[in-house]
Design a protein around this motif. Structure first.
Motif, short mmCIF file in Angstrom:
data_model
loop_
_atom_site.label_atom_id
_atom_site.label_comp_id
_atom_site.label_asym_id
_atom_site.label_seq_id
_atom_site.Cartn_x
_atom_site.Cartn_y
_atom_site.Cartn_z
N GLU A 87 0.79 -0.73 -0.34
CA GLU A 87 -0.12 0.52 -0.09
C GLU A 87 0.56 1.09 -0.08
O GLU A 87 0.55 2.21 -0.44
CB GLU A 87 -0.80 0.26 1.41
N LYS A 88 1.83 1.26 1.22
CA LYS A 88 2.37 2.66 1.62
C LYS A 88 3.54 3.02 -0.36
O LYS A 88 3.44 4.34 -1.38
CB LYS A 88 3.49 2.20 2.67
N ARG A 89 4.13 1.57 -0.52
CA ARG A 89 4.51 1.74 -2.42
C ARG A 89 3.78 2.38 -3.74
O ARG A 89 4.36 3.38 -4.18
CB ARG A 89 5.27 0.58 -3.03
N ILE A 90 2.47 1.58 -2.84
CA ILE A 90 1.49 2.06 -4.99
C ILE A 90 0.91 4.06 -4.23
O ILE A 90 1.04 4.77 -5.38
CB ILE A 90 0.38 1.04 -4.87
N LYS A 91 1.08 3.78 -3.11
CA LYS A 91 0.83 5.87 -2.42
C LYS A 91 1.89 6.43 -3.19
O LYS A 91 1.58 7.82 -3.30
CB LYS A 91 0.17 5.52 -0.89
N LYS A 92 3.30 5.47 -3.60
CA LYS A 92 4.25 6.66 -3.77
C LYS A 92 3.98 7.08 -5.09
O LYS A 92 4.65 7.88 -5.61
CB LYS A 92 4.99 6.56 -3.00
N TRP A 93 4.01 6.17 -6.21
CA TRP A 93 3.24 5.86 -7.49
C TRP A 93 2.97 7.04 -8.12
O TRP A 93 1.83 8.04 -7.25
CB TRP A 93 2.61 4.49 -8.16
N ASN A 94 3.26 7.67 -9.43
CA ASN A 94 2.42 8.37 -9.60
C ASN A 94 1.13 8.10 -10.47
O ASN A 94 1.24 6.73 -10.32
CB ASN A 94 3.48 8.86 -11.16
N ARG A 95 0.41 9.19 -10.97
CA ARG A 95 -0.81 8.50 -11.42
C ARG A 95 -1.26 7.81 -12.47
O ARG A 95 -1.77 6.37 -12.32
CB ARG A 95 -1.84 10.02 -11.51
N ALA A 96 -0.31 7.35 -13.72
CA ALA A 96 -0.46 7.10 -14.55
C ALA A 96 0.13 5.70 -14.03
O ALA A 96 -0.69 4.67 -14.73
CB ALA A 96 1.07 7.22 -15.76
N TRP A 97 1.02 5.17 -13.49
CA TRP A 97 1.35 3.68 -12.65
C TRP A 97 0.27 3.21 -12.25
O TRP A 97 -0.09 2.07 -12.46
CB TRP A 97 2.10 4.08 -11.98
N LYS A 98 -1.00 3.89 -11.58
CA LYS A 98 -1.60 3.40 -10.68
C LYS A 98 -3.23 2.65 -11.96
O LYS A 98 -3.63 2.05 -12.04
CB LYS A 98 -2.19 4.83 -10.15
N LEU A 99 -3.37 4.30 -12.75
CA LEU A 99 -4.32 3.60 -13.25
C LEU A 99 -3.86 2.88 -14.34
O LEU A 99 -4.45 1.70 -14.75
CB LEU A 99 -4.01 5.01 -14.89
N ARG A 100 -2.66 2.63 -14.93
CA ARG A 100 -2.15 0.89 -15.59
C ARG A 100 -2.41 0.09 -14.98
O ARG A 100 -3.35 -1.15 -15.17
CB ARG A 100 -0.86 1.17 -16.02
N LEU A 101 -2.59 -0.07 -13.85
CA LEU A 101 -2.54 -0.84 -12.71
C LEU A 101 -4.37 -1.43 -12.96
O LEU A 101 -4.26 -2.03 -12.68
CB LEU A 101 -1.39 -0.86 -11.11
N ILE A 102 -4.90 -0.26 -12.41
CA ILE A 102 -5.97 -1.07 -12.77
C ILE A 102 -5.95 -1.11 -13.80
O ILE A 102 -7.05 -2.52 -14.04
CB ILE A 102 -7.08 0.82 -12.52
N GLU A 103 -5.99 -0.51 -14.83
CA GLU A 103 -6.31 -1.16 -16.19
C GLU A 103 -5.98 -2.85 -16.64
O GLU A 103 -6.23 -3.41 -17.29
CB GLU A 103 -6.14 -0.53 -17.14
#
Length: 122
Positions: A87-103
């Motif tokens: 969770e802490k790692r993902i919270k530090k990610w930029n938005r594009a990385w989070k969108l890619r993870l979801i998609e």
């Protein structure tokens, strides 16, 4: 294994039953306000109960202010410690990385909470 617990109402006639099947299971999750909307990353040991809290705006804070109620991604862990680190790692990610993870796993941003017995969002 299905367990009876407090949490989301099942669809159907018997509104008094609650099923989680994930009690005390460490989970990292992302909820969103809508597709490509505001994202919130969290960790919990009871995902259905946490989604219930987000959907019903039980607590004041970020998710209530931004309407983050749609479960768009989650990852089960064996230990809470590894879930918290993730969770802490993902919270530090930029938005594009989070969108890619979801998609990667949910390209249509379907509300995964429906698989846990929640009614569809309006």
């Amino acid at each position: 294994m299905t367990a009876v617990a407090r949490g989301p109402r099942l669809r159907g006639d018997d509104e008094s039953k609650y099923v989680t099947g994930m009690e005390r299971t460490p989970v990292v999750y992302i909820v969103a306000s809508r597709r490509n909307g505001t994202l919130y990353t969290g960790v919990t040991s009871d995902l259905p109960a946490r989604i219930y809290q987000h959907r019903n705006e039980i607590f004041e804070g970020f998710t209530k202010e931004h309407g983050c109620k749609r479960l768009v991604w989650f990852e089960v862990h064996e230990e809470m410690e590894s879930a918290i680190v993730r969770e802490k790692r993902i919270k530090k990610w930029n938005r594009a990385w989070k969108l890619r993870l979801i998609e990667e796993s949910n390209p249509t941003w379907r509300d995964l909470a429906e698989d846990l017995g929640f009614d569809p969002l309006e």
